[in-house]
Design an enzyme around this catalytic site. Structure first.
Site, PDB file in Angstrom:
ATOM      1  CG  PHE A  21      19.676  11.034   7.532  1.00 37.07           C
ATOM      2  CD1 PHE A  21      20.398  11.788   6.623  1.00 37.07           C
ATOM      3  CD2 PHE A  21      20.337  10.034   8.232  1.00 37.07           C
ATOM      4  CE1 PHE A  21      21.748  11.566   6.403  1.00 37.07           C
ATOM      5  CE2 PHE A  21      21.694   9.801   8.022  1.00 37.07           C
ATOM      6  CZ  PHE A  21      22.397  10.562   7.109  1.00 37.07           C
TER       7      PHE A  21
ATOM      8  CG  HIS B 299      19.102   5.152  15.924  1.00 28.10           C
ATOM      9  ND1 HIS B 299      18.654   6.440  15.904  1.00 28.10           N
ATOM     10  CD2 HIS B 299      18.183   4.461  16.654  1.00 28.10           C
ATOM     11  CE1 HIS B 299      17.513   6.536  16.591  1.00 28.10           C
ATOM     12  NE2 HIS B 299      17.210   5.345  17.064  1.00 28.10           N
TER      13      HIS B 299
ATOM     14  CB  CYS C   2      30.368 -17.077   3.739  1.00 26.16           C
ATOM     15  SG  CYS C   2      29.259 -15.786   4.302  1.00 26.16           S
TER      16      CYS C   2
ATOM     17  CB  SER D  43      17.750  14.734  20.656  1.00 27.35           C
ATOM     18  OG  SER D  43      16.645  13.869  20.414  1.00 27.35           O
ATOM     19  CB  SER D  44      13.233  17.155  18.103  1.00 26.71           C
ATOM     20  OG  SER D  44      14.014  18.056  17.364  1.00 26.71           O
TER      21      SER D  44
HETATM   22 ZN   LIG Z   1      30.298 -14.001   5.388  1.00 26.65          ZN
END
Ligand SMILES: [Zn+2]
Length: 258
Positions: A35, A123, A159, A197-198
């Protein structure tokens, strides 16, 4: 290449608490674009438009987020674990992996067979979502289906609260529990292997420092140089899958040989 695998295998076989740390390089080999790379999502879209404050703050912010999310999630869902993911799962089966700390959000380590409690996600995870009001959990598949049916901003059916993917958005605090657990495991490791990973995204990139400061052997497997290469014990320039594929096999040979 095979020399690299042998070297790594020896380290994994001899370590008491080996930890791997994975980044985008492991996912790209499964067809998930990095990304943050040039041409990637955050090169084409302004990350500030999709940050945590905008998501929480307004309906318009969430609408924009889900519009993009709706196009990205199918790519993640369609991806398959690659040789690197499978190698980590096999190393775990061989009792040669304490855990995998990952910056990736694609769930591919788990799908390759690494138990969920061995994967520390710094993440978050894009395959799950949660209501911020009542805490109800949803699969991203479920939420994606709502989007496909024409819902533009998913709300909790129970909800009416805000539903947020369980990924860490730009500007959002890191998940405290995962960060603490990762730091603890990094400091307790005697072998810390960075793969794909960089090491430029903080605070995740502190993990190898914690490990090295605590005396672990530090290995870095990455296609491009990282800021920590000089301080590493072993640096391997290569693709995650290609380097890792033979490692479990060689570990098996070493441990069988006594
Ligand atoms: Zn909820």
């Amino acid at each position: 290449m095979s020399e690299d695998a042998s070297r790594l295998a020896r380290l994994f076989a001899e370590a008491r608490r080996p930890v791997v740390f994975t980044g985008a390089g492991v996912s790209t080999e499964s067809g998930i674009p990095d990304f943050r790379s040039p041409g990637g999502i955050w090169d084409r879209f302004d990350p500030d438009e999709f940050n945590y404050t905008k998501f929480i703050g307004s309906l318009a912010g969430r609408r924009k987020y889900w519009q993009l999310g709706r196009t990205i999630y199918p790519v993640i869902r369609a991806a398959q674990p690659n040789a690197a993911h499978r190698a980590f799962a096999e190393l775990h089966e061989l009792a040669c992996l304490d855990c995998c700390i990952t910056q990736n959000i694609d769930n591919l380590h788990q799908r390759a067979g690494l138990p969920a409690d061995r994967v520390i996600e710094l993440h978050g995870n894009a395959t799950r979502a949660r209501c911020l009001e009542c805490g109800a959990g949803f699969t991203r598949d479920e939420v994606h289906e709502w989007l496909e049916r024409g819902v533009d901003v998913p709300e909790c059916p129970g909800c009416g609260g805000i539903i947020k993917p369980e990924t860490v958005l730009f500007g959002e605090a890191m998940p405290r529990e995962a960060m603490e657990e990762a730091e603890r495991r990094a400091r307790a490791s005697d072998l810390f292997v960075v793969v794909g990973s960089s090491l430029v995204v903080y605070p995740a990139a502190y993990m190898p420092l914690y490990a090295r400061d605590a005396g672990a052997t530090l290995c870095i497997v990455n296609l491009t140089p990282t800021p920590y290469d000089d301080g590493a014990d072993v640096v391997i320039r290569g693709k995650a899958g290609e380097v890792m594929a033979r490692v479990p096999h060689e570990v098996r040979a070493l441990t069988r040989g006594g």
